[in-house]
Design an enzyme around this catalytic site. Structure first.
Site, PDB file in Angstrom:
ATOM      1  N   HIS A 217       1.972   3.351  -9.147  1.00 23.06           N
ATOM      2  CA  HIS A 217       1.813   1.902  -9.346  1.00 23.06           C
ATOM      3  C   HIS A 217       2.981   1.333 -10.159  1.00 23.06           C
ATOM      4  O   HIS A 217       3.447   0.226  -9.899  1.00 23.06           O
ATOM      5  CB  HIS A 217       0.477   1.602 -10.027  1.00 23.06           C
ATOM      6  CG  HIS A 217      -0.717   2.030  -9.217  1.00 23.06           C
ATOM      7  ND1 HIS A 217      -0.831   1.741  -7.876  1.00 23.06           N
ATOM      8  CD2 HIS A 217      -1.829   2.734  -9.542  1.00 23.06           C
ATOM      9  CE1 HIS A 217      -1.971   2.239  -7.415  1.00 23.06           C
ATOM     10  NE2 HIS A 217      -2.592   2.854  -8.406  1.00 23.06           N
TER      11      HIS A 217
ATOM     12  N   ARG B  80      -4.780  -2.028   8.893  1.00 20.23           N
ATOM     13  CA  ARG B  80      -5.984  -2.830   8.654  1.00 20.23           C
ATOM     14  C   ARG B  80      -5.679  -3.876   7.590  1.00 20.23           C
ATOM     15  O   ARG B  80      -4.691  -3.779   6.867  1.00 20.23           O
ATOM     16  CB  ARG B  80      -7.161  -1.942   8.236  1.00 20.23           C
ATOM     17  CG  ARG B  80      -6.893  -1.053   7.033  1.00 20.23           C
ATOM     18  CD  ARG B  80      -8.132  -0.246   6.631  1.00 20.23           C
ATOM     19  NE  ARG B  80      -7.817   0.718   5.587  1.00 20.23           N
ATOM     20  CZ  ARG B  80      -7.715   2.032   5.782  1.00 20.23           C
ATOM     21  NH1 ARG B  80      -7.921   2.554   6.972  1.00 20.23           N
ATOM     22  NH2 ARG B  80      -7.407   2.840   4.770  1.00 20.23           N
TER      23      ARG B  80
ATOM     24  N   ARG C  16      -0.119   7.642  -2.834  1.00 22.35           N
ATOM     25  CA  ARG C  16       0.454   8.758  -2.067  1.00 22.35           C
ATOM     26  C   ARG C  16       1.883   9.069  -2.519  1.00 22.35           C
ATOM     27  O   ARG C  16       2.291  10.228  -2.578  1.00 22.35           O
ATOM     28  CB  ARG C  16       0.430   8.434  -0.564  1.00 22.35           C
ATOM     29  CG  ARG C  16      -0.931   8.711   0.071  1.00 22.35           C
ATOM     30  CD  ARG C  16      -1.057   8.050   1.408  1.00 22.35           C
ATOM     31  NE  ARG C  16      -1.281   6.609   1.253  1.00 22.35           N
ATOM     32  CZ  ARG C  16      -1.203   5.731   2.250  1.00 22.35           C
ATOM     33  NH1 ARG C  16      -0.860   6.129   3.458  1.00 22.35           N
ATOM     34  NH2 ARG C  16      -1.461   4.468   2.024  1.00 22.35           N
TER      35      ARG C  16
ATOM     36  N   ASP D 119       0.830  -1.214   0.000  1.00 23.76           N
ATOM     37  CA  ASP D 119       0.000   0.000   0.000  1.00 23.76           C
ATOM     38  C   ASP D 119       0.865   1.264   0.000  1.00 23.76           C
ATOM     39  O   ASP D 119       1.955   1.270   0.572  1.00 23.76           O
ATOM     40  CB  ASP D 119      -0.914  -0.023   1.237  1.00 23.76           C
ATOM     41  CG  ASP D 119      -2.060   0.966   1.117  1.00 23.76           C
ATOM     42  OD1 ASP D 119      -2.431   1.331  -0.026  1.00 23.76           O
ATOM     43  OD2 ASP D 119      -2.592   1.389   2.158  1.00 23.76           O
ATOM     44  N   GLY D 120       0.337   2.312  -0.629  1.00 21.18           N
ATOM     45  CA  GLY D 120       0.991   3.613  -0.596  1.00 21.18           C
ATOM     46  C   GLY D 120       1.495   4.114  -1.943  1.00 21.18           C
ATOM     47  O   GLY D 120       2.118   5.172  -2.009  1.00 21.18           O
TER      48      GLY D 120
ATOM     49  N   LEU E 246      11.182 -20.050  -5.302  1.00 24.55           N
ATOM     50  CA  LEU E 246      10.275 -19.187  -4.538  1.00 24.55           C
ATOM     51  C   LEU E 246       8.897 -19.245  -5.184  1.00 24.55           C
ATOM     52  O   LEU E 246       8.777 -19.110  -6.405  1.00 24.55           O
ATOM     53  CB  LEU E 246      10.780 -17.736  -4.552  1.00 24.55           C
ATOM     54  CG  LEU E 246       9.872 -16.699  -3.891  1.00 24.55           C
ATOM     55  CD1 LEU E 246      10.014 -16.734  -2.366  1.00 24.55           C
ATOM     56  CD2 LEU E 246      10.175 -15.286  -4.384  1.00 24.55           C
TER      57      LEU E 246
ATOM     58  N   SER F 137      -7.497  -5.430  -5.146  1.00 28.91           N
ATOM     59  CA  SER F 137      -8.545  -6.036  -4.316  1.00 28.91           C
ATOM     60  C   SER F 137      -9.890  -6.030  -5.034  1.00 28.91           C
ATOM     61  O   SER F 137     -10.104  -5.272  -5.987  1.00 28.91           O
ATOM     62  CB  SER F 137      -8.670  -5.275  -2.990  1.00 28.91           C
ATOM     63  OG  SER F 137      -9.339  -4.041  -3.181  1.00 28.91           O
TER      64      SER F 137
END
Ligand code: IPE
Ligand code: IPE
Ligand code: MG
Length: 259
Positions: A39, A189, A26, A22-23, A133, A67
């Site tokens: 992004h 959250r 901003r 997230d972020g 991985l 999401s």
């Protein structure tokens, strides 16, 4: 590079790391750039993170990229994110394949355009043999969607809705539950991420915006993880007594135990 000295010992490295990246918005807005530029930067940050996790011996990395609720964003941001995904697939998949990364896209495919759905399937097929991985990219994903689709799958099979059967039908059934769940960007959250699988994940919240989440920040999260005592409902004394008295919270235990 943060240097090898800052790295935690191998035993302290979580096997499965999950990240809410997230972020990005901003990060871009602070630079007077369009959100999509954030992004783009986020894709670069993910590439570095994948390499850093592989270098530290992480077995599974699960990232939240888009999401179920992100469809509610402005149309130009949503289409920008879809374009970015297509571009990233073309550019990154050969490198990921060469680096031993096994790619999975986790989320509802039905809502995606055929072109994107096809791209995801091809990327998965191209990396399916890799073992170094496992990278799960949660795209058009929501924890509630996953629980609902798993329950529907179990019901359609005519099986009882036990924890074990639901767990086996979840979209992340190919990997164990995450040990460490990181969220960048300062919010504390889950935003509908890994509601089922995160039951016993250690949580780590970073104020860094995702494009700025570098190796040093990852090592900070791993150091915090290494300092935690995971009790899985037991007492500290039981945990100290050793593995004989330490059940895992896995569904096998839950299903066979009578509560
Ligand atoms: C996370 O960054 C990436 C996606 C949700 C696609 P954001 O776009 O949510 O960034 P902020 O939270 O607005 O800064
Ligand atoms: C969560 O971030 C989703 C992803 C990182 C893909 P959001 O930015 O969408 O979450 P909220 O809206 O702040 O809860
Ligand atoms: Mg956000």
């Amino acid at each position: 590079m943060s240097g090898t000295q800052a790295r935690p010992p191998a035993a302290a490295v979580p096997h499965h790391v999950a990240i809410v990246m997230d972020g990005n918005g901003r990060w871009a807005t602070r630079r007077l750039l369009p959100r999509v530029a954030g992004h783009k930067q986020g894709v670069d940050s993910l590439r570095r993170c994948v390499q850093a996790c592989a270098a530290r011996g992480v077995g599974v990395l699960t990232v939240f990229a888009f999401s179920s609720e992100n469809w509610n964003r402005p149309a130009d941001e949503v289409s920008g994110l879809m374009e970015l995904l297509v571009a990233a697939l073309g550019r990154e998949v050969p490198r990921l394949a060469a680096d031993g990364v096994q790619l999975h896209f986790v989320g509802e495919r039905a809502g995606l355009s055929p072109r994107i759905a096809e791209g995801l399937a091809q990327a998965e097929a191209a990396t399916a043999h890799n073992q170094r991985l496992v990278l799960n990219v949660c795209f058009n994903y929501g924890g509630r969607w996953d629980m609902a689709q798993a329950a529907a799958k179990v019901a359609a099979q005519g099986l009882p809705l036990t924890e074990l059967n639901i767990d086996r039908a979840m979209a992340l059934a190919h990997v164990p539950d995450p040990d460490l769940l990181i969220r960048t960007g300062g919010e504390q959250r889950l935003s509908n991420f890994l509601l089922w699988q995160g039951a016993y994940s250690e949580l780590f919240f970073s104020d860094r915006l995702w494009p700025e989440f570098d190796e040093a920040a990852l090592d900070e999260a791993f150091a915090a993880f290494a300092s935690r005592e995971r009790r899985f409902g037991q007492t500290s004394a039981q945990v100290a007594a050793g593995p004989a008295g330490t059940p895992s919270p896995g569904p096998g235990v839950l299903d066979s135990a009578s509560h």
